[in-house]
Design a protein around this motif. Structure first.
Motif, PDB file in Angstrom:
ATOM      1  N   UNK A 342       0.810  -1.214   0.000  1.00 12.81           N
ATOM      2  CA  UNK A 342       0.000   0.000   0.000  1.00 12.81           C
ATOM      3  C   UNK A 342       0.843   1.263   0.000  1.00 12.81           C
ATOM      4  N   UNK A 343       1.899   1.280   0.824  1.00  9.02           N
ATOM      5  CA  UNK A 343       2.772   2.462   0.862  1.00  9.02           C
ATOM      6  C   UNK A 343       3.530   2.636  -0.464  1.00  9.02           C
ATOM      7  N   UNK A 344       3.982   1.515  -1.036  1.00 11.70           N
ATOM      8  CA  UNK A 344       4.677   1.592  -2.327  1.00 11.70           C
ATOM      9  C   UNK A 344       3.724   2.098  -3.406  1.00 11.70           C
ATOM     10  N   UNK A 345       2.490   1.617  -3.362  1.00 12.36           N
ATOM     11  CA  UNK A 345       1.484   2.060  -4.332  1.00 12.36           C
ATOM     12  C   UNK A 345       1.240   3.559  -4.218  1.00 12.36           C
ATOM     13  N   UNK A 346       1.151   4.072  -2.983  1.00 16.49           N
ATOM     14  CA  UNK A 346       0.978   5.519  -2.800  1.00 16.49           C
ATOM     15  C   UNK A 346       2.137   6.299  -3.414  1.00 16.49           C
ATOM     16  N   UNK A 347       3.327   5.716  -3.372  1.00 14.86           N
ATOM     17  CA  UNK A 347       4.523   6.424  -3.830  1.00 14.86           C
ATOM     18  C   UNK A 347       4.738   6.333  -5.335  1.00 14.86           C
ATOM     19  N   UNK A 348       4.527   5.141  -5.928  1.00  6.98           N
ATOM     20  CA  UNK A 348       4.918   4.965  -7.338  1.00  6.98           C
ATOM     21  C   UNK A 348       3.780   4.550  -8.251  1.00  6.98           C
ATOM     22  N   UNK A 349       2.588   4.327  -7.716  1.00  7.05           N
ATOM     23  CA  UNK A 349       1.472   3.955  -8.570  1.00  7.05           C
ATOM     24  C   UNK A 349       1.362   2.448  -8.766  1.00  7.05           C
ATOM     25  N   UNK A 350       0.366   2.006  -9.550  1.00  6.47           N
ATOM     26  CA  UNK A 350       0.055   0.574  -9.622  1.00  6.47           C
ATOM     27  C   UNK A 350       0.922  -0.248 -10.573  1.00  6.47           C
ATOM     28  N   UNK A 351       1.327   0.305 -11.708  1.00  7.04           N
ATOM     29  CA  UNK A 351       1.907  -0.515 -12.769  1.00  7.04           C
ATOM     30  C   UNK A 351       3.179  -1.264 -12.361  1.00  7.04           C
ATOM     31  N   UNK A 352       4.123  -0.628 -11.633  1.00  7.44           N
ATOM     32  CA  UNK A 352       5.332  -1.377 -11.244  1.00  7.44           C
ATOM     33  C   UNK A 352       5.053  -2.540 -10.291  1.00  7.44           C
TER      34      UNK A 352
END
Length: 493
Positions: A342-352
């Protein structure tokens, strides 16, 4: 939007003053209570999987019949969840929570005291009616209360409920079965459910607005016939054997036709904002992609969760407790990774996250097509953990990016729609995996294979179907885009 006089005001709900960098106490309390309650009820989706073998012997039913305890649960949710989009518009958070947990607790009690398979199945259906309301209620509440820049983190917590609760269900049931009869799977859950009901009755405040909208009974009927017919047809394939395929094909074709009429009626009703499921949610590309990919992910998860215990117990001769323990690390991996993702998604978005997740899921599914009587247990353990990690990378970003693009008035419908397609995928995935396995198993038996060899042949065929479906997710995930911060924000209170 015309507010119902009984709806909570900002002052009464206690959510008008949001603490800097976080949620108000009332909002946070409501979300955490809903998270724990949802975890409790969703756990029951897969708690029967390890018990299938024991139930077959104790209740004298076949695998195709016993799997209805899981399939009927998920099918009922797929039928009931569409109505939650309507209910969330009409009733308050508190009313919905108390009703859902009361129905779930009643169904759990009935399952615990069931004298035979039929009553047990009815209890599971009642449980599912209560369960169906929880995830749409949780997701809609989060979208209403959580600021945009914290949604990924909160969706990570929701992914724990969606993915971990079903994943650890087999472990819990395996532990219980090693000490007591299958009835205690419900005996352990019942006091927890009653405790959550008490907490909600005592502490939960209303955090939503309501409005008067009519319920279209024809839409409810079409939804039930469509979803019910489709899953019934798929499940019936496993029981056909050498008989004509008339009944399964009638169910599948009839289900598809009713769903098409259901969709047409929703398109008509949504023009005056009275649809049971507002399909304008699918005009948002991220939402449509999230629905499609989550369908494949949930079908793969539940199909695998129902087949692996059968393989471990009937081919490798592993006891229920050990079977459950082997599936535990994957569930823990999902739980630990949910907030991190969730934190990574907030930072870089969904695609990666979703693209590698889909690729990894597909690789695992293809590797499972090679299982046989000599497959080492550690390889199955590693494969299940890898599948769990890949699903963790997919679920949170999909929910966040799919629901995050919807305007406030479509959020409850979006939550209900995602819940519906997920449960349909789980039910249809379970039914389809079992059906393919049974057909291939019967063909192998007819060719002279022994029982273990025939079951392996059936499992390989079922996993092949799942592996082929996973390729679709690999193709779709690169098109999911990041939601901008100027996308619809939580509703103002």
């Amino acid at each position: 939007m015309r507010q119902n006089p009984s709806a909570p005001s900002s002052a009464s709900s206690g959510i008008s003053a949001e603490a800097p960098g976080g949620l108000s106490r009332t909002a946070s309390q409501a979300i955490w209570l809903l998270l724990f309650a949802a975890f409790t009820v969703i756990l029951n989706e897969t708690i029967m999987s390890v018990a299938i073998s024991e139930l077959m012997e104790d209740l004298h039913v076949t695998a195709a019949t016993a799997q209805w305890l899981s399939t009927a649960f998920m099918l009922t949710m797929a039928i009931v969840i569409p109505t939650t989009g309507f209910l969330l518009q009409r009733v308050t958070t508190r009313q919905m929570f108390i009703s859902a947990m009361s129905v779930f607790s009643a169904g759990t009690l009935l399952c615990m005291v069931a004298p035979g398979f039929t009553v047990l199945l009815i209890g599971r259906i009642i449980q599912a009616c209560g369960t169906a309301a929880m995830m749409p209620l949780l997701m809609t509440t989060v979208l209403q209360l959580v600021p945009f820049n914290q949604r990924g983190r909160m969706m990570g917590r929701i992914s724990i409920v969606i993915a971990v609760a079903p994943a650890i269900g087999p472990t819990i049931s395996g532990a219980i079965l090693s000490l007591a009869s299958w009835r205690w799977m419900f005996g352990v859950v019942l006091p927890v459910a009653l405790f959550m009901l008490f907490l909600g009755w005592k502490n939960l405040k209303n955090v939503s607005e309501t409005r008067d909208i009519p319920l279209d009974l024809l839409s409810v009927l079409l939804s039930a016939l469509g979803f019910g017919g489709l899953v019934f047809g798929l499940s019936s394939i496993a029981e056909v054997h050498d008989a004509p395929m008339t009944l399964p094909l009638t169910g599948i074709i009839g289900g598809v036709m009713f769903l098409l009429v259901f969709g047409w009626r929703q398109l008509h009703l949504q023009r005056r904002d009275s649809a049971l499921l507002d399909l304008r949610t699918f005009t948002h590309r991220n939402f449509a992609l999230a629905a499609a990919v989550s369908t494949i992910a949930m079908g793969s998860l539940f199909g695998t969760v129902i087949l692996l215990p059968l393989y471990l117990q009937r081919v490798l001769q592993i006891d229920p407790l050990t079977t459950g323990l082997l599936l535990l690390p994957g569930g823990l991996a999902m739980g630990l990774l949910g907030p991190v993702i969730g934190r990574i998604f907030d930072a870089i978005g969904p695609r990666p996250l979703v693209v590698p997740g889909a690729v990894a899921l597909s690789i695992v599914m293809w590797l499972l097509t090679f299982v046989d009587a000599g497959t080492p247990v550690w390889m199955l353990l590693a494969g299940h953990i890898a599948m769990s990690v890949s699903l963790a990378c997919m679920l949170t970003p999909m929910f966040g990016s799919g629901l995050g693009v919807l305007p406030p008035k479509l959020q409850s419908y979006g939550s209900a729609t995602i819940g519906t397609v997920q449960q349909l995928a789980a039910a249809a995935g379970t039914a389809a995996f079992i059906a393919v396995m049974t057909i291939a198993q019967n063909n192998a038996l007819a060719s002279g294979a022994d029982e273990a060899e025939a079951l392996v042949s059936g499992l390989q065929a079922a996993f092949t179907v799942g592996a082929c479906a996973s390729l679709v997710a690999v193709v779709l995930t690169p098109f999911i885009t990041r939601v901008r911060e100027d996308s619809p924000a939580p509703a103002s209170h």
